[in-house]
Design an enzyme around this catalytic site. Structure first.
Site, PDB file in Angstrom:
ATOM      1  N   HIS A  36       5.989  58.234  65.726  1.00 36.80           N
ATOM      2  CA  HIS A  36       7.006  57.170  65.817  1.00 36.80           C
ATOM      3  C   HIS A  36       6.833  56.389  67.123  1.00 36.80           C
ATOM      4  O   HIS A  36       6.934  55.164  67.144  1.00 36.80           O
ATOM      5  CB  HIS A  36       8.417  57.772  65.837  1.00 36.80           C
ATOM      6  N   GLN A 154       4.333  55.006  50.588  1.00 35.68           N
ATOM      7  CA  GLN A 154       5.530  54.263  51.020  1.00 35.68           C
ATOM      8  C   GLN A 154       5.132  52.900  51.610  1.00 35.68           C
ATOM      9  O   GLN A 154       5.761  51.880  51.327  1.00 35.68           O
ATOM     10  CB  GLN A 154       6.287  55.085  52.063  1.00 35.68           C
TER      11      GLN A 154
HETATM   12  O1  PAF Z   1       9.477  56.891  56.604  1.00 36.89           O
HETATM   13  C1  PAF Z   1      10.681  57.076  56.833  1.00 36.89           C
HETATM   14  O2  PAF Z   1      11.062  57.646  57.837  1.00 36.89           O
HETATM   15  C2  PAF Z   1      11.719  56.590  55.832  1.00 36.89           C
HETATM   16  O3  PAF Z   1      11.255  56.710  54.538  1.00 36.89           O
HETATM   17  C3  PAF Z   1      12.203  55.149  56.112  1.00 36.89           C
HETATM   18  C4  PAF Z   1      11.091  54.135  55.978  1.00 36.89           C
HETATM   19  C5  PAF Z   1      12.795  55.077  57.517  1.00 36.89           C
HETATM   20  C6  PAF Z   1      13.300  54.779  55.115  1.00 36.89           C
HETATM   21  O4  PAF Z   1      14.384  55.648  55.189  1.00 36.89           O
END
Ligand code: PAF
Length: 281
Positions: A36, A154
């Protein structure tokens, strides 16, 4: 660093950002780790202001126990973000702030991307992801939003979402960050015991072996090799292994020189579900 726990105050703060200033956005579910932080650093390097949302989105969990056990470490998250000394705005909303009366997801058709891999094993997951990402993008209105490639499916789905909903935002995918052992950084790693943490490196080692043998080995043989590696490591329970086309995410049966492929794994270490992937060509 500024923290907003309500949509209204965040929107108000963002409305005073000058037109020529760029807003970057990193959506997260908290329990922040190096992966992150690398997204936030990239966003800080490319924008004037970076919004980081921390919100464990209930509608993307198809399993209530998994939602309950998802790690939540808001104080540590805030101190990690503070240490970056950048123009970061943290958005920490409550469920009721993002979902009105009904905590439910919109039904999406992502052109079939939602039916592969994670979509098969986590029913409704991508409806939940689409719903929350759409809500957040409409609130933050960033120029660019950053997503990690660890959740490669995703990432592809979010690109499709912004195309379907015509949202004026650039989606940037960022490489997976790995620890010393090769294990992909993930919030879920916080739930692993020391033993499981060690054993979980099989995921990375297997993906690397597949990548190294990809040119010389058929997909059928690679599938058999991965099954064998997991049989040799009974503490890790393979949910799926797929070699898939990067764009369509459809399972590849045989190789085609014009296509790009990626290997994907989902496996359980005890109760903890881990995913990882690696480009093959
Ligand atoms: O990847 C994540 O942490 C989640 O799927 C996101 C993109 C924040 C959506 O809740």
């Amino acid at each position: 660093m500024v923290i907003h726990s309500q949509k209204e105050t965040l929107v108000q703060a963002l409305s005073s950002v000058a037109k020529n200033e760029k807003i970057g956005f990193v959506p997260t579910m908290g329990a922040l780790h190096g992966g992150h932080i690398s997204l936030v650093k990239k966003a800080l390097g490319e924008n004037d202001i970076v919004v980081v949302s921390i919100f464990v989105n209930p509608t993307q969990f198809n399993n209530t126990a998994d939602l309950a056990k998802y790690p939540r470490t808001p104080e540590e998250d805030i101190s990690l973000l503070k240490n970056l000394n950048g123009a970061v705005i943290v958005f920490l909303p409550e469920v009721s702030d993002l979902y009105d009366d009904s905590v439910s997801a919109k039904k999406y058709n992502f052109g079939g991307l939602e039916n592969e891999m994670e979509g098969k094993h986590r029913k409704g997951h991508f409806d939940g992801v689409g719903t929350i990402v759409s809500k957040l993008l409409r609130i933050v209105k960033p120029n660019t939003a950053y997503f990690g490639e660890k959740d490669f499916q995703q990432l592809q789905i979010v690109k499709k979402l912004v195309a379907i909903e015509k949202l004026p935002v650039k989606i940037v995918g960022c490489p997976i960050l790995r620890g010393k052992s090769g294990l992909a950084m993930s919030s879920r790693n916080k739930r692993l015991s020391a033993k499981q943490f060690k054993e979980a490196t099989i995921i990375y080692k297997t993906l690397k072996e597949v990548r190294d043998k990809f040119r010389s080995t058929s997909i059928t043989d690679l599938n058999a090799l991965v099954a064998e590696r997991f049989l040799q490591n009974p503490n890790l329970n393979l949910e799926y292994f797929e070699i898939a086309n990067e764009e369509t995410l459809k399972t590849a049966k045989r190789k085609n020189k014009a296509s790009k492929y990626r290997a994907f794994i989902a496996a359980f270490a005890g109760e903890v579900r881990l995913i990882d992937n690696m480009p093959l060509n």
